[in-house]
Design an enzyme around this catalytic site. Structure first.
Site, PDB file in Angstrom:
ATOM      1  N   HIS A  76       0.871  -1.191   0.000  1.00 55.21           N
ATOM      2  CA  HIS A  76       0.000   0.000   0.000  1.00 55.21           C
ATOM      3  C   HIS A  76       0.903   1.235   0.000  1.00 55.21           C
ATOM      4  CE1 HIS A  76      -3.756  -2.214   1.131  1.00 55.21           C
ATOM      5  NE2 HIS A  76      -2.876  -3.068   1.654  1.00 55.21           N
ATOM      6  N   ASP A 103       2.226  -6.932   2.669  1.00 54.94           N
ATOM      7  CA  ASP A 103       1.053  -6.114   2.999  1.00 54.94           C
ATOM      8  C   ASP A 103       1.533  -4.809   3.650  1.00 54.94           C
ATOM      9  OD1 ASP A 103      -1.530  -5.240   3.153  1.00 54.94           O
ATOM     10  OD2 ASP A 103      -2.245  -6.806   4.511  1.00 54.94           O
TER      11      ASP A 103
END
Ligand code: DOR
Ligand code: ZN
Ligand code: ZN
Length: 428
Positions: A61, A303
């Site tokens: 992200h 992640d």
């Protein structure tokens, strides 16, 4: 562009694990073999080091656009390079989300200067709202590599089935965040003894397991390519194993925190240990390790989810997520290589070959003629994770204070040295 000769390095990729010399010229691997003689601008002594293809992290992200106070494409790729990661797939929960072809084009064009092979997912549903499917053909034309609503589940089996069918037509893999929000119902950590001891609401594993089963079933029914995000439980690992045995075009990933840590850490009441899915139990850790060893789990991802220290200050209200790009290889080497569970070539498969293959990207090897995208690693260097030294704009690492064995010293992409760690051994 300078030519670089790397002498006496242990080169490990899917084809070899052998000590040799490597010559990098014009952005490519010009030669690899014993005793290369060449006039070069620079010689790197690779004695005692390993050369691996640059890693690919298919779950990050970067918060760009919209939350660039946490990270942007420049700080995110700087963190990637420091971790030996030369390719990334960015998740679409930016602000606004990546459902708009123009925004995808703008982001990918800015990413071109970073030296990292940056890929973007388009959203599965408009605005990540789970109401109507996005325009997959238009997103594909804009350059997305896969589709995902990561950060959120697709609300119903019916909608997931339609998304998979449409993604199959567009020729794009679906990357699924499996979570049942009705079961989660405000939970903040794994549901079990620790959540009870702390008196906070738990996240029942059934949330992950049931939606993983649902999405795998829809993949089997449609024949579409489905990749399950951040597997953290025994149940979802078993479900992927079964769906693979049933012939599904399915795959999955896990992150280092799920094979190294358990929810006991939450007893510290520190939100840096909170992510979604949450840290689980020793039995889940054992299952994740088994899944990695038997090939059920295809990739190790991070992640990488940057959040500010201010947001993380409140244990119960903080957003979920941890950064990970700068620690993933070290954590994996420590857990699997130095314990004799995996070879270096196995780790290259999990962190470079498989993600590229699943995303239909060209393979990266250390063969002559390949792009010079590679990393030099001191496999035996011990170092302790200091959040303040991270290149990411956010410092919310779950591994703070932990000591790992194995450090990325040099990252080269397109034949250019993009990152170099201090060679002198650091204390602590
Ligand atoms: O921990 C997480 N953080 N899990 C998610 O699904 C989303 C991510 C984020 O965007 O912060
Ligand atoms: Zn997710
Ligand atoms: Zn994510």
């Amino acid at each position: 562009m300078e030519t670089i000769l790397i002498r006496n390095v242990r080169a490990a990729d899917s084809l070899r694990d052998a000590v040799c010399d490597m010559l990098l010229k014009d952005g490519k691997i010009a030669a690899i073999g014993a005793h290369i003689e060449a006039e070069t601008d620079r010689v790197i002594d690779g004695t005692g080091l390993a050369a691996l293809p640059g890693l690919f992290d298919m779950h990050v992200h970067f918060r760009d656009p919209g939350q660039t106070h946490k990270e942007d494409v420049y700080t995110g790729t700087a963190a990637a390079l420091a971790g030996g990661v030369t390719g990334v797939l960015c998740m679409p929960n930016t602000t606004p989300p990546m459902d708009n072809p123009e925004q995808v084009r703008e982001f990918l064009s800015r990413a071109k200067t970073t030296g990292v092979d940056v890929h973007q997912t388009g959203t599965l549903t408009v605005g990540l709202k789970g109401e109507q499917l996005a325009d997959y053909e238009a997103l594909k034309a804009a350059g997305v590599t896969a589709l995902s609503d990561d950060g959120r589940p697709v609300p119903t089996a019916e909608m997931m089935k339609a998304a998979l069918a449409k993604a199959k037509e567009a020729g794009l893999p679906v990357v699924s965040h499996c979570e049942d929000l009705a079961i989660i119902n405000g939970g903040i950590i794994n549901k079990g003894a620790v959540s009870e001891a702390l008196g906070v609401k738990g996240m029942d594993r059934l949330s992950e397991d049931s939606i993983t089963e649902r999405d795998l079933q829809m993949a089997l029914e449609t024949g579409a390519q489905l990749h399950i995000c951040h597997v953290s439980t025994r149940g979802s690992t078993d479900a992927v194993r079964k769906a693979k045995a049933a012939g599904g075009n399915v795959s999955c990933e896990t992150a280092p925190h799920y094979f190294l840590l358990t929810d006991e850490l939450l007893l510290k009441r520190d939100a840096d240990y909170r992510m979604n899915p949450p840290l689980r139990t020793p039995d889940d850790v054992a299952a994740i390790k088994e899944g990695i060893l038997d090939g059920t789990i295809d990739c190790i991802i991070t992640d990488h989810a940057p959040h500010t220290a201010a947001e993380k200050a409140d244990f119960e209200k903080a957003p979920n997520g941890v950064v990970g790009l700068e620690t993933s290889l070290a954590a994996t080497l420590t857990a699997f290589y130095h314990t004799g569970l995996l070879t270096l070539q196995d780790i290259v498969r999990l962190m470079s070959d498989n993600p590229r293959r699943l995303l239909h990207l060209p393979a990266r090897t250390l063969e002559e003629g390949q792009p010079a995208d590679l990393i030099l690693v001191d496999l035996n260097r011990k170092w302790t994770v200091d959040p303040e030294k991270l290149h990411s704009r956010s410092h919310n690492t779950v591994f703070k204070g932990m000591t790992f064995t194995g450090k990325v010293l040099t990252t080269i992409t397109g034949g250019v040295v993009r990152y170099e760690a201090e060679r002198i051994s650091e204390k602590g």
